[in-house]
Design an enzyme around this catalytic site. Sequence first.
Site, PDB file in Angstrom:
ATOM      1  N   GLU A 157       8.421  80.905  37.560  1.00  0.00           N
ATOM      2  CA  GLU A 157       7.562  80.759  39.191  1.00  0.00           C
ATOM      3  C   GLU A 157       6.060  81.044  39.605  1.00  0.00           C
ATOM      4  OE1 GLU A 157       7.929  83.689  43.450  1.00  0.00           O
ATOM      5  OE2 GLU A 157       9.281  83.852  41.525  1.00  0.00           O
TER       6      GLU A 157
ATOM      7  N   LYS B  58      10.892  77.821  47.792  1.00  0.00           N
ATOM      8  CA  LYS B  58      11.266  79.255  48.128  1.00  0.00           C
ATOM      9  C   LYS B  58      12.008  79.334  49.322  1.00  0.00           C
ATOM     10  CE  LYS B  58      10.866  83.729  46.043  1.00  0.00           C
ATOM     11  NZ  LYS B  58      10.619  84.677  45.728  1.00  0.00           N
TER      12      LYS B  58
ATOM     13  N   CYS C 271      13.614  82.250  42.166  1.00  0.00           N
ATOM     14  CA  CYS C 271      14.071  84.100  42.327  1.00  0.00           C
ATOM     15  C   CYS C 271      14.408  84.383  43.270  1.00  0.00           C
ATOM     16  CB  CYS C 271      12.345  84.642  42.364  1.00  0.00           C
ATOM     17  SG  CYS C 271      12.374  86.177  42.086  1.00  0.00           S
TER      18      CYS C 271
END
Length: 262
Positions: free
Chosen positions: A41, A110, A144
């Site tokens: 990330e 995300k 994540c």
Amino acid sequence: MRTALLQSSGRPGSVVENLKVLDEAAGRAAAAGAGLLVAPEMFLTGYAIGDDVARLAEPADGDSADTVAEIAGRHGLAIAYGYPERSGETVFNSARLISADGVRLANYRKTHLFGCFERDHFTPGEQPVVQAELNGLTVGLMICYDVEFPENVRAHALAGTDLLVVPTAQMHPFQFVAESMIPVRAFENQMYVAYVNRVGREGEFEFVGLSTLAGPDGVARARAGRGEELVFADADPVALAVSRRANPYLTDRRPGLYASLV
């Protein structure tokens, strides 16, 4: 498909240096026969860089994407990496997948932002399932915290994702996610999950490493330690098909019972 997991925090704050780290890792990965290299990330810029997030953010097809495409083509392997994406005045925490011939295959924003730092610097994405076809596998992208929501991963499973690629910045004390949750996600959704973390301390955060590629049997095919490392594992479509026949979670679902979830 042999998959290389680049566990590294690179050089926070320097896109130029991080592209050099990516280039060197791509060379090693290609020499080991990998068809895909996955970086963590926010790899291109660093994660805990404060207001430099906005300063260093680039469009999905900006200069860094051009450089990564050149690296991928020169070494002959696909590359997935995290970066801050600028779209007008909006900044997203994004992941880009570029093929071995330099084609931009997918870009994911995300959807679940973690903590005050991310909510202060990013806007959440709105598209939960982003996929591309790569070397005979359907590859999905996630970042994540997204993988910690079972609904997110199940949506990928129902959409046919074979290999879920998850650039991450997993920090202390949440190492149980890498150690326990990722193999469970792979098993309950009958897919491979490549979870690729940062390492060391950045600002207030201590990243725990432990990058892993877990298989549909819930077994970690590869697991890194706590330092900078390049590890390899295979995502095998034949083994995946066998596992799905033996573990029919998706066909045994009863969606009519789950209306209360939404």
